[in-house]
Scaffold this motif. Structure first.
Motif, mmCIF file in Angstrom:
data_model
loop_
_atom_site.group_PDB
_atom_site.id
_atom_site.type_symbol
_atom_site.label_atom_id
_atom_site.label_comp_id
_atom_site.label_asym_id
_atom_site.label_seq_id
_atom_site.Cartn_x
_atom_site.Cartn_y
_atom_site.Cartn_z
ATOM 1 N N UNK A 66 0.955 -1.393 0.336
ATOM 2 C CA UNK A 66 0.058 -0.222 0.269
ATOM 3 C C UNK A 66 1.067 1.403 -0.211
ATOM 4 N N UNK A 67 1.988 0.808 0.642
ATOM 5 C CA UNK A 67 2.911 2.233 1.062
ATOM 6 C C UNK A 67 3.550 2.978 -0.605
ATOM 7 N N UNK A 68 4.100 1.938 -1.644
ATOM 8 C CA UNK A 68 4.645 1.265 -2.495
ATOM 9 C C UNK A 68 3.676 2.546 -3.746
ATOM 10 N N UNK A 69 1.886 2.008 -3.406
ATOM 11 C CA UNK A 69 1.439 2.293 -4.042
ATOM 12 C C UNK A 69 0.709 3.520 -3.786
ATOM 13 N N UNK A 70 1.018 4.327 -3.032
ATOM 14 C CA UNK A 70 0.732 5.774 -2.807
ATOM 15 C C UNK A 70 2.118 6.531 -3.435
ATOM 16 N N UNK A 126 -6.620 -2.802 0.358
ATOM 17 C CA UNK A 126 -5.831 -2.058 0.517
ATOM 18 C C UNK A 126 -6.528 -0.985 1.503
ATOM 19 N N UNK A 127 -7.529 -0.854 1.870
ATOM 20 C CA UNK A 127 -8.129 0.148 2.078
ATOM 21 C C UNK A 127 -8.278 -0.927 3.629
ATOM 22 N N UNK A 155 -4.753 -10.336 11.873
ATOM 23 C CA UNK A 155 -4.205 -11.063 10.937
ATOM 24 C C UNK A 155 -4.490 -10.397 9.936
ATOM 25 N N UNK A 156 -4.011 -11.666 8.491
ATOM 26 C CA UNK A 156 -4.082 -11.102 7.155
ATOM 27 C C UNK A 156 -5.316 -11.135 6.103
ATOM 28 N N UNK A 157 -4.887 -10.090 5.494
ATOM 29 C CA UNK A 157 -5.381 -9.263 4.579
ATOM 30 C C UNK A 157 -5.174 -10.459 2.499
ATOM 31 N N UNK A 158 -5.668 -11.408 2.628
ATOM 32 C CA UNK A 158 -5.748 -12.334 1.363
ATOM 33 C C UNK A 158 -6.925 -11.244 0.186
#
Length: 363
Positions: A84-88, A347-348, A357-360
């Motif tokens: 998400x940081x790279x996308x920004x 991403x949000x 936990x994880x988001x997939x």
């Protein structure tokens, strides 16, 4: 992949590669609709740097396995905060990507095609891959040597949740040399990597102190094996931690949060201890610890640079992680699975840290 009967003649699995059959070029048979037109795969693409809304559904040609490569039909896709940081637009000095691009990371799935020089027996095998390019997609092409078999007893969803965080967690514990009987403080203990660090450290025989925010997250951390849990919600969490730890502090701090919280954790490190600053999901950077003060107290400073891994090392660690999961000694915590078409929503969720936990993603 489109499932409409108008567009696809056979089942999605059959069109994806017919159990790994390949031509001389290493490609699976092309997927076509009833009019004979080739169907491209779906991807999630960053069209420009910006917020989650710039992550949109697009199409791309199905990958073809070259010499020494394999094509994997993706079952689940790992997501990471750094994506998400790279996308920004952050970390351009480290990640040389320019829009439009498809984010990369880790996946689980089934081998559908192999290239020249690759064992054809891999076709149909369940695998996991860590550190691959262009993974927000229905198919990925990777070097066959990067494939890790997923053992029986581990689902592909669970395998995807371990491909990055499990590998990095084990690498951190190897690098920081945590020993039985030592005390370790883990910040961000309810996150994807934090939940694994808590379990690994507990299994090593260390005294585990987890830091998380709110009743739901602190309860989970305790359930996973933490001996003490500190709620970081509100001010003064470090004082509460000091009261629980005593004046001597902890042998090791594993800081996966960074910023002011990570900086507040540094004084809790015992003289002669170790402090690892490996995370900065708050966008405020890694904990800005004074190296002079660390040297004065004999504290070894470690960072994410100390766990940069070769593909061979990454694959070996992933194999260990998957075996731990197969043996029932490691419980992946999965917050939610989003369809690939809702990658922006995923991403949000990662950015807002609303899930435990994880988001997939799932194609």
């Amino acid at each position: 992949m489109t499932s409409s009967a108008l567009e696809v003649e056979h089942s999605p699995y059959e069109q994806r590669g017919q159990r790994g059959q390949r031509t001389g070029t290493g490609s699976a048979p092309a997927r076509v609709n009833r009019l004979g037109a080739v169907i491209d795969m779906r991807v999630a693409e960053v069209k420009e740097f910006g917020g989650p809304e710039v992550l949109v559904t697009a199409s791309a040609p199905d990958p073809v396995a070259g010499e020494g490569e394999a094509v994997v039909a993706v079952d689940h896709i790992d997501t990471l905060f750094v994506q998400t940081q790279i996308r920004a637009g952050a970390f351009g000095e480290y990640f040389h990507v320019k829009p439009p691009y498809v984010p990369g990371g880790g996946v689980s799935g089934t081998v559908t095609a192999v290239g020249a020089g690759v064992d054809e027996g891999l076709a149909g095998r369940r695998v996991a891959v860590s550190g691959a390019d262009n993974t927000y997609a229905e198919f990925v092409r990777v070097p066959a040597t990067h494939l890790s078999p997923v053992p029986d007893g581990v689902g592909l969803r669970e395998a995807a949740s371990l491909v990055h965080d499990g590998v990095t967690a084990l690498a951190l514990l190897d690098t920081t040399a945590l020993k039985p009987g030592e005390t370790v403080l883990i910040t961000g203990a309810s996150g994807g990597m934090g939940t694994l660090l808590v379990q690994f450290a507990h299994a090593l025989g260390a005294r585990v102190v987890g830091v998380a925010r709110g009743a739901e997250k602190t309860s989970l951390v305790r359930e996973l094996g933490a001996d003490e849990v500190i709620d970081a919600a509100g001010s003064g969490w470090d004082r509460r931690a000091r009261a629980a730890l005593g004046e001597s502090g902890v042998d090791l701090v594993l800081d996966g949060v960074g910023g002011q919280l990570g900086l507040a954790a540094f004084p809790l490190t015992a003289d002669g201890g170790r402090f690892s600053a490996h995370g900065a999901p708050g966008g405020t950077g890694f904990a800005a610890v004074d190296p002079t003060e660390a040297e004065r107290r004999g504290i070894t400073l470690l960072g994410i640079g100390d766990v940069q891994l070769t593909p061979e090392r990454r694959r070996a660690l992933l194999g260990r992680v998957l075996q731990e999961a197969a043996a029932g000694r490691l419980r992946p915590v999965i917050g939610e699975v989003f369809p690939l078409a809702r990658a922006a929503d995923a991403h949000r969720a990662v950015q807002n840290r609303t899930l435990v936990g994880k988001v997939l993603l799932k194609p």
